[in-house]
Design a protein around this motif. Structure first.
Motif, short mmCIF file in Angstrom:
data_model
loop_
_atom_site.label_atom_id
_atom_site.label_comp_id
_atom_site.label_asym_id
_atom_site.label_seq_id
_atom_site.Cartn_x
_atom_site.Cartn_y
_atom_site.Cartn_z
N SER A 8 0.80 -1.23 0.16
CA SER A 8 0.07 0.07 -0.06
C SER A 8 0.83 1.17 -0.05
N SER A 9 0.43 2.19 -0.63
CA SER A 9 1.32 3.40 -0.95
C SER A 9 0.41 4.63 -0.16
N GLN A 10 1.24 5.65 -0.05
CA GLN A 10 0.69 6.90 0.52
C GLN A 10 1.68 8.00 0.12
N PRO A 11 0.94 9.35 0.14
CA PRO A 11 1.73 10.48 -0.40
C PRO A 11 2.94 10.66 0.66
N GLY A 33 -3.28 2.99 -3.30
CA GLY A 33 -3.23 1.62 -3.47
C GLY A 33 -4.12 0.88 -2.53
N LEU A 34 -3.40 -0.25 -1.90
CA LEU A 34 -4.38 -0.74 -1.07
C LEU A 34 -4.45 -0.28 0.42
N GLY A 35 -3.54 0.71 0.54
CA GLY A 35 -3.33 1.39 1.83
C GLY A 35 -4.72 1.85 2.53
N PRO A 36 -5.88 2.29 1.91
CA PRO A 36 -7.08 2.49 2.78
C PRO A 36 -7.65 0.96 3.37
N LEU A 37 -7.21 0.08 2.89
CA LEU A 37 -7.84 -1.32 3.26
C LEU A 37 -7.07 -1.93 4.48
N ARG A 38 -5.97 -1.22 4.53
CA ARG A 38 -4.88 -2.04 5.73
C ARG A 38 -5.70 -1.96 6.87
N ASN A 39 -5.92 -0.76 7.30
CA ASN A 39 -6.45 -0.51 9.00
C ASN A 39 -7.80 -0.82 9.31
N VAL A 40 -8.70 -1.15 8.35
CA VAL A 40 -10.09 -1.34 8.63
C VAL A 40 -10.54 -2.88 8.99
#
Length: 246
Positions: A8-11, A33-40
């Motif tokens: 997962s990527s982020q700015p 990327g898949l970043g938003p899915l990581r912590n939910v």
């Protein structure tokens, strides 16, 4: 998951760290990327209702929002299929689904071939049963497959090496009316580790449209298993809840 690392990527700044400006802009959240899915621990998959489909009765390409528990849109999912397939093959049609992040970049791709479904005999597997292959950034991360049974709906989730990692099981073939419908997500020991729930929208909406809403509970699943479970949800929607009488 062996052989596959989901990133997962982020700015970030040039040095690879999130800058204070980026943190303020995104409120510390990963947007790409898949970043938003990581912590939910759960998501809502909400299908967009299409007025043209309601008025004409002709199936159109499906669109979905994937939302956080707070209602924030994390991803958009789009079906890509031909008119001929939708008209002639109904809910067993071949299609591709792309899932885009908040920057409109495609991060997940799901391929579904044209195959039969609904056979009870095990000899139908795998030639006459449903399957979906899922890729992240072009790399295969696994496959979701229907398994023939006499009573419960059963779907197996496999990693990119072909090993089964999860099993999705419904209650029975006759409990789809006027209630939420829950599918258990089981690990290899048969312990429930999550769930997929098709949410009842009310008699009027259910009659007018086959646009469906699903609640996914991930528990403590790793990121790769969350991707597979989202794929399994789309398979469940097409198999059991999409009208096939076009």
């Amino acid at each position: 998951m062996a052989g596959t690392t989901l990133v997962s990527s982020q700015p970030t700044s040039a040095a690879g760290e999130m800058t204070a400006e980026d943190f303020e802009l995104t409120k510390g959240k990963e947007l790409t990327g898949l970043g938003p899915l990581r912590n939910v621990s759960s998501v809502l998959i909400q299908q967009k209702m299409n007025l043209c489909e309601i008025l004409s009765g002709c199936e159109v390409e499906n669109r979905f929002w994937i939302k956080s528990p707070e209602g924030e849109t994390l991803f958009w999912a789009k079906e890509h299929s031909t008119l001929t397939q939708r008209l002639c093959c109904g809910n067993i049609r071949a299609l591709t689904m792309t899932i885009e992040d908040q920057t409109k970049q495609s991060v997940i791709e799901i391929e579904r071939p044209l195959k039969c479904m609904g056979f009870c005999c095990k000899c139908a597997f795998p030639k006459l049963t449903q399957e979906m292959t899922v890729r992240v950034d072009g790399e295969t991360v696994g496959k979701v497959e229907e398994r023939p049974t006499w009573w419960n709906q059963v779907i197996y989730l496999h990693d990119n090496s072909g090993n089964q990692v999860l099993k999705v099981r419904g209650d029975s073939a006759f409990t789809f009316c006027c209630n939420d419908v829950q599918f258990q997500v089981l690990d290899l020991d048969g312990t429930q580790v999550g769930s997929i729930t098709k949410l009842w929208k009310g008699c009027l909406k259910e009659t007018l449209s086959d646009a469906d809403n699903f609640q996914l509970d991930f528990g403590n699943m790793p990121l790769a298993h969350k991707v597979l479970l989202i794929t399994a949800t789309f398979m469940i929607d097409f198999m059991f809840f999409e009208h096939s009488d076009n």
